[in-house]
Design a protein around this motif. Sequence first.
Motif, mmCIF file in Angstrom:
data_model
loop_
_atom_site.group_PDB
_atom_site.id
_atom_site.type_symbol
_atom_site.label_atom_id
_atom_site.label_comp_id
_atom_site.label_asym_id
_atom_site.label_seq_id
_atom_site.Cartn_x
_atom_site.Cartn_y
_atom_site.Cartn_z
ATOM 1 N N ARG A 1 0.862 -1.183 0.000
ATOM 2 C CA ARG A 1 0.000 0.000 0.000
ATOM 3 C C ARG A 1 0.903 1.239 0.000
ATOM 4 O O ARG A 1 2.101 1.134 0.331
ATOM 5 N N PRO A 2 0.386 2.414 -0.389
ATOM 6 C CA PRO A 2 1.224 3.624 -0.408
ATOM 7 C C PRO A 2 1.860 3.858 0.961
ATOM 8 O O PRO A 2 1.188 3.775 1.996
ATOM 9 N N THR A 3 3.150 4.152 0.955
ATOM 10 C CA THR A 3 3.945 4.124 2.197
ATOM 11 C C THR A 3 4.832 5.351 2.334
ATOM 12 O O THR A 3 5.459 5.782 1.357
ATOM 13 N N GLY B 1 0.115 1.493 -10.237
ATOM 14 C CA GLY B 1 -1.184 2.025 -10.645
ATOM 15 C C GLY B 1 -1.666 3.204 -9.832
ATOM 16 O O GLY B 1 -2.645 3.848 -10.185
ATOM 17 N N PHE B 2 -0.975 3.518 -8.702
ATOM 18 C CA PHE B 2 -1.432 4.632 -7.863
ATOM 19 C C PHE B 2 -0.383 5.742 -7.846
ATOM 20 O O PHE B 2 0.781 5.505 -7.533
ATOM 21 N N TYR C 1 5.608 7.083 -8.562
ATOM 22 C CA TYR C 1 5.761 5.972 -7.620
ATOM 23 C C TYR C 1 6.751 6.232 -6.490
ATOM 24 O O TYR C 1 6.879 5.419 -5.579
ATOM 25 N N ALA C 2 7.486 7.337 -6.548
ATOM 26 C CA ALA C 2 8.478 7.623 -5.508
ATOM 27 C C ALA C 2 8.601 9.130 -5.339
ATOM 28 O O ALA C 2 8.701 9.860 -6.325
ATOM 29 N N ALA C 3 8.574 9.573 -4.092
ATOM 30 C CA ALA C 3 8.660 11.009 -3.842
ATOM 31 C C ALA C 3 9.333 11.255 -2.499
ATOM 32 O O ALA C 3 9.544 10.324 -1.708
ATOM 33 N N GLY C 4 9.671 12.518 -2.255
ATOM 34 C CA GLY C 4 10.251 12.910 -0.983
ATOM 35 C C GLY C 4 9.548 14.167 -0.496
ATOM 36 O O GLY C 4 9.053 14.952 -1.311
ATOM 37 N N LEU C 5 9.504 14.371 0.827
ATOM 38 C CA LEU C 5 8.848 15.565 1.354
ATOM 39 C C LEU C 5 9.407 15.944 2.708
ATOM 40 O O LEU C 5 10.051 15.125 3.382
ATOM 41 N N THR C 6 9.159 17.188 3.090
ATOM 42 C CA THR C 6 9.474 17.644 4.442
ATOM 43 C C THR C 6 8.250 18.343 5.002
ATOM 44 O O THR C 6 7.467 18.946 4.262
ATOM 45 N N LEU C 7 8.092 18.251 6.331
ATOM 46 C CA LEU C 7 7.015 18.979 7.000
ATOM 47 C C LEU C 7 7.456 19.303 8.422
ATOM 48 O O LEU C 7 8.480 18.812 8.905
ATOM 49 N N LEU C 8 6.691 20.149 9.086
ATOM 50 C CA LEU C 8 7.003 20.519 10.470
ATOM 51 C C LEU C 8 6.456 19.440 11.413
ATOM 52 O O LEU C 8 5.432 18.822 11.108
ATOM 53 N N ASP D 1 -8.156 2.591 -6.247
ATOM 54 C CA ASP D 1 -8.926 1.405 -6.617
ATOM 55 C C ASP D 1 -8.439 0.281 -5.700
ATOM 56 O O ASP D 1 -7.255 -0.059 -5.698
ATOM 57 N N LYS D 2 -9.335 -0.282 -4.908
ATOM 58 C CA LYS D 2 -8.951 -1.267 -3.880
ATOM 59 C C LYS D 2 -8.224 -2.474 -4.476
ATOM 60 O O LYS D 2 -7.444 -3.133 -3.798
ATOM 61 N N GLN D 3 -8.488 -2.753 -5.762
ATOM 62 C CA GLN D 3 -7.770 -3.847 -6.438
ATOM 63 C C GLN D 3 -6.268 -3.646 -6.406
ATOM 64 O O GLN D 3 -5.493 -4.599 -6.368
ATOM 65 N N LEU D 4 -5.845 -2.359 -6.438
ATOM 66 C CA LEU D 4 -4.408 -2.046 -6.506
ATOM 67 C C LEU D 4 -3.674 -2.421 -5.229
ATOM 68 O O LEU D 4 -2.447 -2.417 -5.193
#
Length: 562
Positions: A372-374, A393-394, A415-422, A442-445
């Motif tokens: 799942r997205p992580t 697919g997501f 499919y791959a990213a980076g981020l910063t937050l407080l 889509d739950k199939q994914l």
Amino acid sequence: MRWTLQAKPSSEKVTVLKKSLGVDEIVASLLVQRGIETYEEAKQFFRPTLDDLHDPFLMKDMQKAVDRIEKAMTSGEAVMVYGDYDVDGTTSVALVSSYLQSVYPNVTTYIPDRYDEGYGVSYKGIDYADDNGISLIIALDCGIKAIEKVAYAKEKGIDFIICDHHRPGDTIPDAVAVLDAKQEDCNYPYDELCGCGVGFKLIQGLAPLFEQTIEDLIPYLDLVATAIGADIVPITGENRVLAHFGLQVINSNPRLGFKAIINQIKKERLTITDVVFIIAPRINAAGRMKHGLHAVELLTETNIETAMDYASQIETYNTDRRSADKEITAQALLQIEENKEQERLTTVVYHETWHKGVIGIVASRLTETYYRPTLVFTKSGDKLAASARSVKGFDVYNALHECSEYIEQFGGHKYAAGLTLLPEQYEGFKNKFEEVVSNTIDKQLLTPELSIIQELKLEHITPKFYRILKQFAPFGPGNMTPVFMSQQVQDTGYGKCVGADESHLRLTMSQNQSQPIVGIGFGLGDKKDLITKRKPFDVAYTIDENEWNGNVSLQLKIKDIK
């Protein structure tokens, strides 16, 4: 796993291609499924040539970039080649800096510190340029979103040329030239180049100034092929040509840095898969565990003994990286279980002590486990930094965009990213990300897909068929290794669990009295009961070669059994 069988291609197109190429129906069908329908397209696919590369000046701002670099050289300006600390960034810097240094002396390199400066163009990098009298920065594999930083540099009298392949935002930085085929008003015919690929187009644009042809640039293609593999860009079109010739350089006359790595691993002929899993992690390890400049030094070194020393240091970094990756993955899995978060559609975990250099790898491991997205967060100065990974697919980049109210900065791909937050934004972000994904995925994914290209009878797997199949390489996104399926096969009675913990499955299969063929299923030991007592089963696999005691034979690498 859910098996999906690709649609059968048009029988008419298959028949036409079969006749024009003189191949069997299976091969013709595999080609049509890859969008190859004519003799000319097949010739370009099987026999790439450097003539297939596009004119670099079709890329928006290429002439401006070349003119500005020529002006810098003519007036003796100091030039800085700037790139990120990952494989794509460090190979890009190695490529462009070593090319420029071959024709002009006043060139320096800069890789931001992952921990001190973070991803992309940094104010510290610009201040370094200002302090050292540098008036032109060539940014590679980054910069497309560095609006404020490019403006800051301009105030200091420093020009920017941006060579990027990430998606632009609504505003483009005010640079002298912006080379990024993903810009809406750029008509370059291929927009899937990696950062190093864009860097290569730049030196291709510069080459005529020095009466050089594309042949003179071939030695740089080992870097480009490595970046293509590591950055998981499609191996189609121009990338396929660059990867094809880059692999030839790696296997025949690699730069000394690659030679030093290859000497350590003692492997004779490398495929794109070897580049991804053997060379790339070692280059990456420098930026993950120490500093990305170590990778650039290795990749530009011209003394073999020094290169061997660098490679040895990087091997140590890679060992440390593996150890950290293993430890943090175990901690993250425990955190998920303890917090009973398995019911969520996303995985978001955080610990302030986790090593920033390996959170991307840990995110990939968690995605493999829970599918799942992580996102994996750690502390970075007074902020939290994360690596994001997605499932097939997501689009995780779009999902992050929907959460931007809780994010300080983000960038990346589908499919791959980076981020910063407080720190105070973390809980709000975590809940918003779960909400966005829950409402849009889509739950199939959330069940891994095994995409099967076609059904095959075991009797069709012959040395001749495999020889043709090998010519479909290099494999990767857009040109994946074909996964086949065979139905109602039986184990001949020799199936057994193998490996130290007996987690793998080795069996010998036949179908309707066909010639038996060996298969190995890594991590499929728990499927043993499905194959016992000659019960028929369906098997999904790729075709491979096995070398044992000097004997080479075909074998199936089993993906799944039903």
